[in-house]
Enzyme design. Structure first.
Site, PDB file in Angstrom:
ATOM      1  N   GLY A   1       2.986  -3.310  -7.863  1.00 46.52           N
ATOM      2  CA  GLY A   1       4.697  -2.954  -7.561  1.00 46.52           C
ATOM      3  C   GLY A   1       4.826  -2.026  -7.471  1.00 46.52           C
ATOM      4  O   GLY A   1       5.328  -1.065  -7.524  1.00 46.52           O
TER       5      GLY A   1
ATOM      6  N   GLN B   1      10.019  -9.410  -7.886  1.00 48.28           N
ATOM      7  CA  GLN B   1      10.534 -10.747  -8.519  1.00 48.28           C
ATOM      8  C   GLN B   1      11.551 -12.128  -7.540  1.00 48.28           C
ATOM      9  O   GLN B   1      11.890 -13.147  -7.771  1.00 48.28           O
ATOM     10  CB  GLN B   1      12.282 -10.759  -9.322  1.00 48.28           C
ATOM     11  CG  GLN B   1      11.897  -9.476  -9.894  1.00 48.28           C
ATOM     12  CD  GLN B   1      11.121  -9.777 -11.433  1.00 48.28           C
ATOM     13  OE1 GLN B   1      10.741 -11.176 -11.740  1.00 48.28           O
ATOM     14  NE2 GLN B   1      10.447  -9.542 -12.293  1.00 48.28           N
TER      15      GLN B   1
ATOM     16  N   CYS C   1      14.239  -0.161 -25.760  1.00 50.82           N
ATOM     17  CA  CYS C   1      14.695   0.786 -26.625  1.00 50.82           C
ATOM     18  C   CYS C   1      13.446   1.894 -26.356  1.00 50.82           C
ATOM     19  O   CYS C   1      12.400   2.264 -26.289  1.00 50.82           O
ATOM     20  CB  CYS C   1      13.914  -0.101 -28.263  1.00 50.82           C
ATOM     21  SG  CYS C   1      13.639   0.401 -30.197  1.00 50.82           S
TER      22      CYS C   1
ATOM     23  N   THR D   1     -12.725   1.787  -2.980  1.00 50.50           N
ATOM     24  CA  THR D   1     -13.458   0.450  -3.486  1.00 50.50           C
ATOM     25  C   THR D   1     -12.568  -0.785  -3.457  1.00 50.50           C
ATOM     26  O   THR D   1     -12.094  -0.865  -4.047  1.00 50.50           O
ATOM     27  CB  THR D   1     -14.669   0.223  -4.338  1.00 50.50           C
ATOM     28  OG1 THR D   1     -15.340   1.687  -3.556  1.00 50.50           O
ATOM     29  CG2 THR D   1     -15.416  -0.440  -3.587  1.00 50.50           C
TER      30      THR D   1
ATOM     31  N   ASN E   1      15.368  -8.173 -11.706  1.00 49.59           N
ATOM     32  CA  ASN E   1      14.073  -7.987 -12.640  1.00 49.59           C
ATOM     33  C   ASN E   1      15.336  -8.677 -14.046  1.00 49.59           C
ATOM     34  O   ASN E   1      14.400  -9.789 -14.804  1.00 49.59           O
ATOM     35  CB  ASN E   1      13.042  -7.190 -12.836  1.00 49.59           C
ATOM     36  CG  ASN E   1      13.503  -6.019 -13.009  1.00 49.59           C
ATOM     37  OD1 ASN E   1      14.797  -5.207 -12.169  1.00 49.59           O
ATOM     38  ND2 ASN E   1      13.211  -4.969 -14.223  1.00 49.59           N
TER      39      ASN E   1
ATOM     40  N   SER F   1       3.977  -7.826  -6.180  1.00 51.32           N
ATOM     41  CA  SER F   1       3.272  -7.630  -7.087  1.00 51.32           C
ATOM     42  C   SER F   1       2.577  -8.992  -7.295  1.00 51.32           C
ATOM     43  O   SER F   1       3.168 -10.669  -7.564  1.00 51.32           O
ATOM     44  CB  SER F   1       3.790  -6.878  -8.762  1.00 51.32           C
ATOM     45  OG  SER F   1       2.823  -7.088  -9.722  1.00 51.32           O
ATOM     46  N   ALA F   2       1.666  -9.758  -7.875  1.00 52.72           N
ATOM     47  CA  ALA F   2       0.385 -10.309  -8.449  1.00 52.72           C
ATOM     48  C   ALA F   2       0.688 -11.137  -9.692  1.00 52.72           C
ATOM     49  O   ALA F   2       1.075 -12.322  -9.898  1.00 52.72           O
ATOM     50  CB  ALA F   2      -1.148 -10.497  -8.188  1.00 52.72           C
ATOM     51  N   HIS F   3       0.636 -10.351 -10.584  1.00 55.48           N
ATOM     52  CA  HIS F   3       1.017 -10.186 -11.833  1.00 55.48           C
ATOM     53  C   HIS F   3       2.702 -11.702 -12.780  1.00 55.48           C
ATOM     54  O   HIS F   3       2.701 -11.865 -12.978  1.00 55.48           O
ATOM     55  CB  HIS F   3       0.484 -10.079 -12.620  1.00 55.48           C
ATOM     56  CG  HIS F   3       1.544  -9.120 -13.525  1.00 55.48           C
ATOM     57  ND1 HIS F   3       2.439  -8.705 -14.214  1.00 55.48           N
ATOM     58  CD2 HIS F   3       2.346  -7.550 -12.663  1.00 55.48           C
ATOM     59  CE1 HIS F   3       3.461  -7.616 -14.636  1.00 55.48           C
ATOM     60  NE2 HIS F   3       2.752  -6.822 -13.060  1.00 55.48           N
TER      61      HIS F   3
END
Ligand SMILES: *Cc1c(COP(=O)(O)O)cnc(C)c1O
Length: 393
Positions: A73, A181, A327, A239, A153, A201-203
């Site tokens: 992302g 999201q 933080c 690749t 998010n 995004s995949a994760h």
């Protein structure tokens, strides 16, 4: 066994079994370079093509080649903002985004400012919504690009993407959305929603890390991101990461397939969780939009105590959550999102994001509530703010 409960699915998710099964053969069986002309290469290419088909179908893209794979992302957002701005700069130098975007959008805008682009950062209301009146007000003839995220998010608030894209297009401007999201939480139809470019995004959807995509509608001009290869229609060379791409394609297919059932489950979990929290813990506030939001993400401010302390003590109890306030190098600076919705520093510092995943159980939620009640009351007992006599009960 020690209990471990993961409530930080907005940060990342585990890779689901179905996804992993799709990926594994691509490491040692179908291992060819997808650019090679021989059978090994063509087999790898057919995996890549299938993933593109699956993703295109999941978002209703007209053509699979409108999907360009990226490392995630962050890269998709960087590419969208810079690549669209630079490729269309003869039309104007003004870009509109919002104050609550992901850092990858905001920092890309900072870079563009140095190149002479002018950026308007739209404010949001207390629930995290961009005002349509503000958007209309700031559009001018130099505006070439509007980028507004589909789902925030930190809060889970859903923007009125279709209304926004309609207005943007009435003014002949390009519309990009960060939909990282939104995947698996909302039905995304890029044609119906009139989206010109979209980051994914995949994760965040039970796929692997390090892979994502930018959807770019056919005909929209965008600069190349990486030179030196014919991959991704010559725009993002290198690749192809076939196993990750295979996993991403499968994750998108599953996210769409299971969307309704997952959201129903998460809605029940979220309502149960919130009812218990408000019943058992005083001086809690729900941040973000109470209705126009995705089901899995809940952002709460606990008065009189620090989010970091809550996070630490919950972690000791085996529960992983996230603070709304990032933080930075020792000093706790409230997040730009919580600031933008107008939270006081105190409320922002006391904020925690609980992001539920699809395999959460009611028993786990019960355990979380039990521990949360303990942690909050313990911290309030020792809080200097409480001692100062503010609102303690
Ligand atoms: C996680 C996230 C990103 C970044 O995606 P990566 O694949 O981790 O680089 C961008 N935007 C939003 C809204 C996100 O939640």
């Amino acid at each position: 066994m020690e209990k471990r409960i993961y409530l930080d699915n907005a940060a990342t998710t585990y890779v689901s079994g179905e996804v992993l099964n799709e990926m594994l053969p691509c490491y040692n069986t179908i291992f060819g370079n997808s650019s090679s002309l021989h059978t090994f290469g063509r087999d790898a290419m057919s995996i890549v093509d299938r993933a593109k088909d699956r993703i295109a179908k999941a978002i209703n893209a007209e053509k699979p080649y409108e999907i360009y794979f990226t490392s995630g992302g962050t890269e998709a957002n960087n590419w969208a903002l810079k690549g669209l701005a630079r490729a269309n700069k003869e039309k104007g130098n003004h870009i509109i985004t919002s104050q609550i975007e992901h850092d990858s959008v905001l920092e890309s805008c900072k870079t563009l400012e140095k190149e002479g682009f002018e950026i308007t950062y739209l404010p949001v209301d207390s629930k995290g919504l961009v005002s349509i009146t503000d958007l209309i007000h700031y559009i001018k003839k130099e505006t070439i690009l509007v980028s507004i995220m589909a789902v925030n998010n930190e809060l889970g608030t859903i923007q009125n993407i279709k209304t926004i894209s309609n207005i943007v297009h009435e003014n002949n401007i390009i519309f990009h959305t960060d939909a990282v999201q939104a995947m698996g939480a909302l039905n995304i139809d890029v044609q119906d929603m009139e989206i010109d470019a979209m980051s994914m995004s995949a994760h965040k959807i039970y796929g692997p890390k390090g892979i994502g995509a930018l959807y770019v509608k056919n005909g929209i001009k965008i600069e190349s991101l990486i030179d030196g290869g014919n991959q991704e229609r010559g725009k993002r060379g290198g690749t192809t990461n076939v196993p990750a791409i295979a996993g991403f394609g499968k994750a998108m297919e599953i996210a769409t397939r299971d969307l309704v059932i997952n959201q129903q489950k998460l809605k029940a979990i979220r309502n149960y969780f919130l009812d218990k929290v408000f019943e058992k813990i005083p001086f809690v506030q729900l941040n973000g939009h109470p209705q126009q939001k995705i089901q899995g993400t809940v952002n709460l401010s606990f008065e009189l105590i620090e989010g970091e302390s809550i996070l630490m003590l919950l972690d000791l109890a085996g529960i992983a959550v996230s603070t709304g306030s990032a933080c930075t190098s020792g000093s706790t600076k409230p997040s730009h999102v919580l600031k933008a919705i107008g939270l006081s520093d105190e409320f922002a510092q006391g904020s925690i994001r609980f992001s539920f995943g699809k395999s959460i159980s009611k028993e786990e939620v019960d355990y979380v509530i039990e521990k949360l009640v303990e942690v909050v009351s313990k911290l309030r007992e020792i809080s200097p703010l409480t001692k100062a006599g503010r609102a303690k009960k």
